[in-house]
Enzyme design. Structure first.
Site, PDB file in Angstrom:
ATOM      1  N   ARG A  55      77.043  87.586  43.284  1.00 51.01           N
ATOM      2  CA  ARG A  55      76.186  87.948  44.410  1.00 51.01           C
ATOM      3  C   ARG A  55      76.696  89.185  45.124  1.00 51.01           C
ATOM      4  O   ARG A  55      76.050  89.647  46.066  1.00 51.01           O
ATOM      5  CB  ARG A  55      76.164  86.805  45.417  1.00 51.01           C
ATOM      6  CG  ARG A  55      74.963  85.877  45.329  1.00 51.01           C
ATOM      7  CD  ARG A  55      75.277  84.729  46.242  1.00 51.01           C
ATOM      8  NE  ARG A  55      74.180  84.053  46.839  1.00 51.01           N
ATOM      9  CZ  ARG A  55      73.703  82.874  46.443  1.00 51.01           C
ATOM     10  NH1 ARG A  55      74.146  82.307  45.363  1.00 51.01           N
ATOM     11  NH2 ARG A  55      72.774  82.277  47.131  1.00 51.01           N
ATOM     12  N   ARG A  69      68.605  71.044  53.202  1.00 50.42           N
ATOM     13  CA  ARG A  69      69.902  71.710  53.269  1.00 50.42           C
ATOM     14  C   ARG A  69      70.101  72.277  54.673  1.00 50.42           C
ATOM     15  O   ARG A  69      69.163  72.806  55.256  1.00 50.42           O
ATOM     16  CB  ARG A  69      69.953  72.848  52.233  1.00 50.42           C
ATOM     17  CG  ARG A  69      70.208  72.359  50.841  1.00 50.42           C
ATOM     18  CD  ARG A  69      69.967  73.415  49.797  1.00 50.42           C
ATOM     19  NE  ARG A  69      70.474  74.739  50.131  1.00 50.42           N
ATOM     20  CZ  ARG A  69      70.434  75.775  49.302  1.00 50.42           C
ATOM     21  NH1 ARG A  69      69.927  75.631  48.093  1.00 50.42           N
ATOM     22  NH2 ARG A  69      70.907  76.932  49.664  1.00 50.42           N
ATOM     23  N   ARG A  97      70.938  84.753  55.626  1.00 54.27           N
ATOM     24  CA  ARG A  97      71.041  84.770  54.157  1.00 54.27           C
ATOM     25  C   ARG A  97      70.239  85.927  53.557  1.00 54.27           C
ATOM     26  O   ARG A  97      70.673  86.560  52.603  1.00 54.27           O
ATOM     27  CB  ARG A  97      70.562  83.439  53.574  1.00 54.27           C
ATOM     28  CG  ARG A  97      71.545  82.322  53.841  1.00 54.27           C
ATOM     29  CD  ARG A  97      70.897  80.973  53.661  1.00 54.27           C
ATOM     30  NE  ARG A  97      70.587  80.666  52.281  1.00 54.27           N
ATOM     31  CZ  ARG A  97      69.684  79.752  51.914  1.00 54.27           C
ATOM     32  NH1 ARG A  97      68.997  79.100  52.806  1.00 54.27           N
ATOM     33  NH2 ARG A  97      69.480  79.519  50.643  1.00 54.27           N
ATOM     34  N   LYS A 107      65.307  80.113  41.900  1.00 55.66           N
ATOM     35  CA  LYS A 107      66.439  80.113  40.948  1.00 55.66           C
ATOM     36  C   LYS A 107      66.705  78.709  40.409  1.00 55.66           C
ATOM     37  O   LYS A 107      66.897  78.522  39.223  1.00 55.66           O
ATOM     38  CB  LYS A 107      67.727  80.566  41.666  1.00 55.66           C
ATOM     39  CG  LYS A 107      67.966  82.039  41.693  1.00 55.66           C
ATOM     40  CD  LYS A 107      69.370  82.327  42.218  1.00 55.66           C
ATOM     41  CE  LYS A 107      69.537  81.972  43.626  1.00 55.66           C
ATOM     42  NZ  LYS A 107      70.303  81.314  44.394  1.00 55.66           N
ATOM     43  N   ARG A 158      61.675  73.303  51.725  1.00 55.66           N
ATOM     44  CA  ARG A 158      62.417  72.764  50.572  1.00 55.66           C
ATOM     45  C   ARG A 158      63.171  71.482  50.951  1.00 55.66           C
ATOM     46  O   ARG A 158      63.755  71.391  52.020  1.00 55.66           O
ATOM     47  CB  ARG A 158      63.397  73.834  50.094  1.00 55.66           C
ATOM     48  CG  ARG A 158      64.300  73.360  48.973  1.00 55.66           C
ATOM     49  CD  ARG A 158      64.903  74.500  48.220  1.00 55.66           C
ATOM     50  NE  ARG A 158      65.717  75.387  49.022  1.00 55.66           N
ATOM     51  CZ  ARG A 158      66.211  76.538  48.561  1.00 55.66           C
ATOM     52  NH1 ARG A 158      65.922  76.927  47.330  1.00 55.66           N
ATOM     53  NH2 ARG A 158      66.954  77.299  49.329  1.00 55.66           N
TER      54      ARG A 158
HETATM   55  P1  AMP Z   1      72.461  78.823  46.668  1.00 48.86           P
HETATM   56  O1  AMP Z   1      72.281  77.378  46.410  1.00 48.86           O
HETATM   57  O2  AMP Z   1      72.657  79.627  45.419  1.00 48.86           O
HETATM   58  O3  AMP Z   1      71.372  79.389  47.568  1.00 48.86           O
HETATM   59  O4  AMP Z   1      73.836  78.978  47.512  1.00 48.86           O
HETATM   60  C1  AMP Z   1      73.990  78.364  48.763  1.00 48.86           C
HETATM   61  C2  AMP Z   1      75.099  79.029  49.535  1.00 48.86           C
HETATM   62  O5  AMP Z   1      76.349  78.890  48.820  1.00 48.86           O
HETATM   63  C3  AMP Z   1      74.939  80.527  49.753  1.00 48.86           C
HETATM   64  O6  AMP Z   1      74.110  80.820  50.866  1.00 48.86           O
HETATM   65  C4  AMP Z   1      76.391  80.945  49.984  1.00 48.86           C
HETATM   66  O7  AMP Z   1      76.826  80.591  51.279  1.00 48.86           O
HETATM   67  C5  AMP Z   1      77.140  80.050  48.990  1.00 48.86           C
HETATM   68  N1  AMP Z   1      77.243  80.731  47.677  1.00 48.86           N
HETATM   69  C6  AMP Z   1      76.628  80.383  46.506  1.00 48.86           C
HETATM   70  N2  AMP Z   1      76.937  81.247  45.528  1.00 48.86           N
HETATM   71  C7  AMP Z   1      77.780  82.167  46.082  1.00 48.86           C
HETATM   72  C8  AMP Z   1      78.424  83.328  45.600  1.00 48.86           C
HETATM   73  N3  AMP Z   1      78.251  83.752  44.328  1.00 48.86           N
HETATM   74  N4  AMP Z   1      79.214  84.019  46.453  1.00 48.86           N
HETATM   75  C9  AMP Z   1      79.407  83.611  47.733  1.00 48.86           C
HETATM   76  N5  AMP Z   1      78.798  82.542  48.255  1.00 48.86           N
HETATM   77  C10 AMP Z   1      77.986  81.821  47.456  1.00 48.86           C
END
Ligand code: AMP
Length: 214
Positions: free
Chosen positions: A88, A160, A171, A13, A127
């Site tokens: 999400r 991360r 996740r 993404k 990553r």
């Molecule tokens: P990402 O960088 O998109 O993988 O997001 C990292 C983390 O942020 C996710 O594993 C969630 O814990 C939180 N997060 C990001 N976007 C959302 C969302 N739309 N709803 C809830 N938690 C989110």
């Protein structure tokens, strides 16, 4: 052009989002990046988000919805926006619909990056990201020129906290449970384009551009 991009952990993404905003000049709203920058700044929102994110869990819908609504209402996106990592959950998709329906923020396309789960683990645990400029690398697939250092801004790269095997399995389960209904929701509305993310970055990017320009 208003776009959503979805995909499980490690589906690419972030990489595709960088390319989309560069080519189409639209505003990038990444909920993951916003949470991480709030966490770095140790704000109230950041501390709350951290207690979920470090365990691989989703931040609660009410918090996330309010944050995205405020970004959409208060930022400049005359040429459109790319929402990356949101919605999400079905509740988030419904909340987003309430904010955008009947406005020029209505969605044009939803890109879903699809990756078999056995490929995810290697991508995610390898990553590394730059804490300063958010550039993304992979220790073997797309390494920086100098080990551990960002090519763009020279800062050290970090892993991360949620990119460990333990967080990843949570996740992935969260993604399957919560996000599958969101995909169905957009499929029914006719916005969804599913793209095979198990290809080279160039091939995924070619498919993404085709989907957006179709
Ligand atoms: P990402 O960088 O998109 O993988 O997001 C990292 C983390 O942020 C996710 O594993 C969630 O814990 C939180 N997060 C990001 N976007 C959302 C969302 N739309 N709803 C809830 N938690 C989110």
């Amino acid at each position: 052009m208003n776009i959503l991009i979805m995909g499980g952990p490690g589906a690419g993404k972030g990489t595709m989002s960088e390319k989309i905003i560069k080519k189409y000049g639209i505003l990038h709203i990444s909920t993951g990046d916003i949470f991480r920058s709030e966490m770095n700044a140790k704000t109230e929102l950041g501390l709350l988000a951290k207690s979920y994110i470090d365990k691989g869990m989703l931040v609660p819908d009410d918090v996330t919805n309010a944050m995205v609504k405020s970004y959409l209402m208060n930022s400049h996106h005359a040429s459109g926006y790319l929402l990356d990592g949101y919605p999400r959950t079905l509740a988030q998709a419904v909340a987003l619909n309430e904010v955008i329906k009947g406005t020029r923020m209505e969605i044009d396309k939803v890109i879903a990056l699809d990756l078999p789960f056995d490929v995810l683990a290697d991508r995610v645990t390898g990553r590394r990201i730059c804490k300063k400029c958010q550039s993304i690398y992979h220790i073997t697939n797309t390494p920086p020129k100098k080990e551990g250092i960002c090519d763009v801004c020279g800062e050290p790269l970090v892993q991360r906290k949620d990119d460990t095997i333990e967080s990843l399995s949570v996740r992935v389960q969260e993604y399957i449970k919560n996000t599958a209904p969101v995909l169905d929701y957009y499929r029914e509305k006719g916005y969804l384009v599913t793209i095979n993310a198990n290809q080279s970055i160039d091939d995924v990017w070619a498919d993404v551009q085709k989907a957006l320009e179709d």
